[in-house]
Scaffold this active site. Sequence first.
Site, PDB file in Angstrom:
ATOM      1  N   SER A  95       0.851  -1.184   0.000  1.00 17.73           N
ATOM      2  CA  SER A  95       0.000   0.000   0.000  1.00 17.73           C
ATOM      3  C   SER A  95       0.884   1.230   0.000  1.00 17.73           C
ATOM      4  O   SER A  95       1.904   1.267   0.698  1.00 17.73           O
ATOM      5  CB  SER A  95      -0.917   0.001   1.232  1.00 17.73           C
ATOM      6  OG  SER A  95      -1.770   1.124   1.215  1.00 17.73           O
ATOM      7  N   HIS A  99       2.475  12.067  -1.288  1.00 16.32           N
ATOM      8  CA  HIS A  99       2.038  13.450  -1.128  1.00 16.32           C
ATOM      9  C   HIS A  99       3.138  14.383  -1.656  1.00 16.32           C
ATOM     10  O   HIS A  99       4.146  14.607  -0.976  1.00 16.32           O
ATOM     11  CB  HIS A  99       1.761  13.772   0.342  1.00 16.32           C
ATOM     12  CG  HIS A  99       0.547  13.092   0.892  1.00 16.32           C
ATOM     13  ND1 HIS A  99      -0.729  13.430   0.492  1.00 16.32           N
ATOM     14  CD2 HIS A  99       0.408  12.101   1.812  1.00 16.32           C
ATOM     15  CE1 HIS A  99      -1.603  12.683   1.145  1.00 16.32           C
ATOM     16  NE2 HIS A  99      -0.948  11.861   1.946  1.00 16.32           N
ATOM     17  N   HIS A 109      -2.423   7.277  -4.813  1.00 15.43           N
ATOM     18  CA  HIS A 109      -2.556   6.135  -3.900  1.00 15.43           C
ATOM     19  C   HIS A 109      -2.637   4.865  -4.730  1.00 15.43           C
ATOM     20  O   HIS A 109      -3.223   4.852  -5.816  1.00 15.43           O
ATOM     21  CB  HIS A 109      -3.830   6.280  -3.061  1.00 15.43           C
ATOM     22  CG  HIS A 109      -4.321   4.977  -2.476  1.00 15.43           C
ATOM     23  ND1 HIS A 109      -5.359   4.262  -3.034  1.00 15.43           N
ATOM     24  CD2 HIS A 109      -3.907   4.268  -1.404  1.00 15.43           C
ATOM     25  CE1 HIS A 109      -5.571   3.169  -2.321  1.00 15.43           C
ATOM     26  NE2 HIS A 109      -4.709   3.150  -1.331  1.00 15.43           N
ATOM     27  N   ASN A 111      -2.747   0.294  -4.114  1.00 15.19           N
ATOM     28  CA  ASN A 111      -2.770  -0.828  -3.175  1.00 15.19           C
ATOM     29  C   ASN A 111      -3.047  -2.107  -3.945  1.00 15.19           C
ATOM     30  O   ASN A 111      -3.911  -2.122  -4.821  1.00 15.19           O
ATOM     31  CB  ASN A 111      -3.859  -0.605  -2.110  1.00 15.19           C
ATOM     32  CG  ASN A 111      -4.064  -1.819  -1.230  1.00 15.19           C
ATOM     33  OD1 ASN A 111      -4.973  -2.609  -1.466  1.00 15.19           O
ATOM     34  ND2 ASN A 111      -3.240  -1.950  -0.215  1.00 15.19           N
ATOM     35  N   ARG A 113      -3.410  -6.400  -2.897  1.00 13.56           N
ATOM     36  CA  ARG A 113      -3.470  -7.213  -1.684  1.00 13.56           C
ATOM     37  C   ARG A 113      -4.065  -8.595  -1.979  1.00 13.56           C
ATOM     38  O   ARG A 113      -4.771  -8.792  -2.974  1.00 13.56           O
ATOM     39  CB  ARG A 113      -4.320  -6.510  -0.627  1.00 13.56           C
ATOM     40  CG  ARG A 113      -5.725  -6.177  -1.094  1.00 13.56           C
ATOM     41  CD  ARG A 113      -6.447  -5.215  -0.162  1.00 13.56           C
ATOM     42  NE  ARG A 113      -7.793  -4.903  -0.637  1.00 13.56           N
ATOM     43  CZ  ARG A 113      -8.072  -3.920  -1.476  1.00 13.56           C
ATOM     44  NH1 ARG A 113      -7.118  -3.134  -1.940  1.00 13.56           N
ATOM     45  NH2 ARG A 113      -9.318  -3.700  -1.870  1.00 13.56           N
ATOM     46  N   HIS A 178     -20.187  12.294   3.300  1.00 15.94           N
ATOM     47  CA  HIS A 178     -20.539  13.426   4.146  1.00 15.94           C
ATOM     48  C   HIS A 178     -20.252  14.768   3.475  1.00 15.94           C
ATOM     49  O   HIS A 178     -20.734  15.803   3.925  1.00 15.94           O
ATOM     50  CB  HIS A 178     -19.792  13.339   5.484  1.00 15.94           C
ATOM     51  CG  HIS A 178     -18.310  13.392   5.374  1.00 15.94           C
ATOM     52  ND1 HIS A 178     -17.560  12.326   4.933  1.00 15.94           N
ATOM     53  CD2 HIS A 178     -17.421  14.380   5.636  1.00 15.94           C
ATOM     54  CE1 HIS A 178     -16.277  12.652   4.935  1.00 15.94           C
ATOM     55  NE2 HIS A 178     -16.161  13.899   5.353  1.00 15.94           N
ATOM     56  N   GLY A 261      -5.292  -4.911  15.051  1.00 15.80           N
ATOM     57  CA  GLY A 261      -4.129  -4.611  15.882  1.00 15.80           C
ATOM     58  C   GLY A 261      -2.882  -4.353  15.077  1.00 15.80           C
ATOM     59  O   GLY A 261      -1.769  -4.644  15.523  1.00 15.80           O
ATOM     60  N   GLY A 262      -3.054  -3.785  13.885  1.00 16.10           N
ATOM     61  CA  GLY A 262      -1.914  -3.498  13.021  1.00 16.10           C
ATOM     62  C   GLY A 262      -1.029  -2.399  13.571  1.00 16.10           C
ATOM     63  O   GLY A 262      -1.347  -1.742  14.561  1.00 16.10           O
ATOM     64  N   ARG A 263       0.078  -2.200  12.904  1.00 14.01           N
ATOM     65  CA  ARG A 263       1.054  -1.198  13.336  1.00 14.01           C
ATOM     66  C   ARG A 263       0.552   0.189  12.942  1.00 14.01           C
ATOM     67  O   ARG A 263       0.468   0.525  11.764  1.00 14.01           O
ATOM     68  CB  ARG A 263       2.411  -1.482  12.704  1.00 14.01           C
ATOM     69  CG  ARG A 263       3.526  -0.567  13.191  1.00 14.01           C
ATOM     70  CD  ARG A 263       4.865  -1.047  12.658  1.00 14.01           C
ATOM     71  NE  ARG A 263       5.957  -0.247  13.167  1.00 14.01           N
ATOM     72  CZ  ARG A 263       6.448   0.823  12.537  1.00 14.01           C
ATOM     73  NH1 ARG A 263       5.921   1.224  11.385  1.00 14.01           N
ATOM     74  NH2 ARG A 263       7.448   1.499  13.055  1.00 14.01           N
TER      75      ARG A 263
END
Length: 304
Positions: A95, A99, A109, A111, A113, A178, A261-263
Site C-alpha cells: 500500500s 504526497h 494512492h 494498493n 493485496r 458526508h 491490531g496493526g502497526r
Amino acid sequence: MSAPNTELVIDYLLALQDKICASIEVLEEDGAFREDLWDRGSNTGGGRTRVLENGEVFEQAGVSFSHVRGSAMPASATQHRPNLAGRNFEAMGVSLVIHPRNPYVPTSHANVRFFIAEKEGEEAIWWFGGGFDLTPYYGFKEDVVHWHQQARKACQPFGESVYPSYKKWCDEYFFLKHRNEPRGIGGLFFDDLNEGGFEHCFQLMQSVGDHYIPAYAPIVERRKKSSYTDKERDFQLYRRGRYVEFNLVHDRGTLFGLQTGGRTESILMSLPPLVSWRYDWSPEPGSAESELYDVFLQPREWLD
C-alpha cells in the site's frame, strides 16, 4: 479452481515495493527512503515500511509491505461476508500514498493485496483486491487522460468490461458521502476477486500493480517544476483535509488495519504531513480552484 500460492504473492509484492521505491527516488533526485522493519510477534506477521520525507518533490511518500495473520477476521471484513466469521486469516499487500510538495502535482494512492481465510475441514476462501487512484489539486486534462489510459491498459488483457467496471467501482468507493463529492478523479478499484482461478486473478493484480508507476511518473515529471504561490499551497493544504477525512472515516483498509491490531505508524503513514481546514469555505467562481470542483471532481468517462 487452482490452489493459491502465497509465496508467489509475497515474492511479487516485495519486488513491487522495491520497484516503486526506486522509481520514486529517481523522480525525487535528491532523497531516499528509510526502511522500518517491524514484527508483531507471536507468529502474527510483520512488514517492511519505507518512508521518504521532506524531499524537494515529495513532501512525504510512504510505501509499505505487510504480511499479517490472525485467528479471527475483524468486523470490517465480516460485516458483508458472514461466512468468514471464525476463520483464521492471512493478509498480505503493498500500500502506498505519495504526497507531493508542489500543488500542481497530484497526490496518488495504490494498493494491491491478497487475503486467505481458512477453517479446519472446510475449503479456503481467498481473494485479491487493489487499484490506484489520483487526487489532483489543480486539474489538467492531459494528466487525467494519461492516468486513465494506463488504468485501461492494465485491464485490457483481461477483457473489455474490466476497466469500465473497475473505474465505476473506484468512482463509487472513493466518494466522501458526508461531503457529497469524490476524493479525486478515480482510476481503478476492485475487491473479492477470485473468479477464473488463482493464476488468472494473480496476473490481473500484478498488471494493476505494474501499471502504477507508468501512470504516475510522467505526470510528476510534467508538473514537479511548476511555479506556485502561497495561494496554491494553501488550497493544496485545504484539499488535503478531504484526504484525511476519507482515510479516517470511510477507508476499509484503515479500519481493517486498526481492528486487527496493526502497526499504527504504518497504517497512518497515508496521512499528509501538513493539512488545514477552513469553516464553510468555497472557491471563487471562475477560479482555477473552482475548476477542480466544476470539471475534475465530476465523475465522467475521460477516455471517450
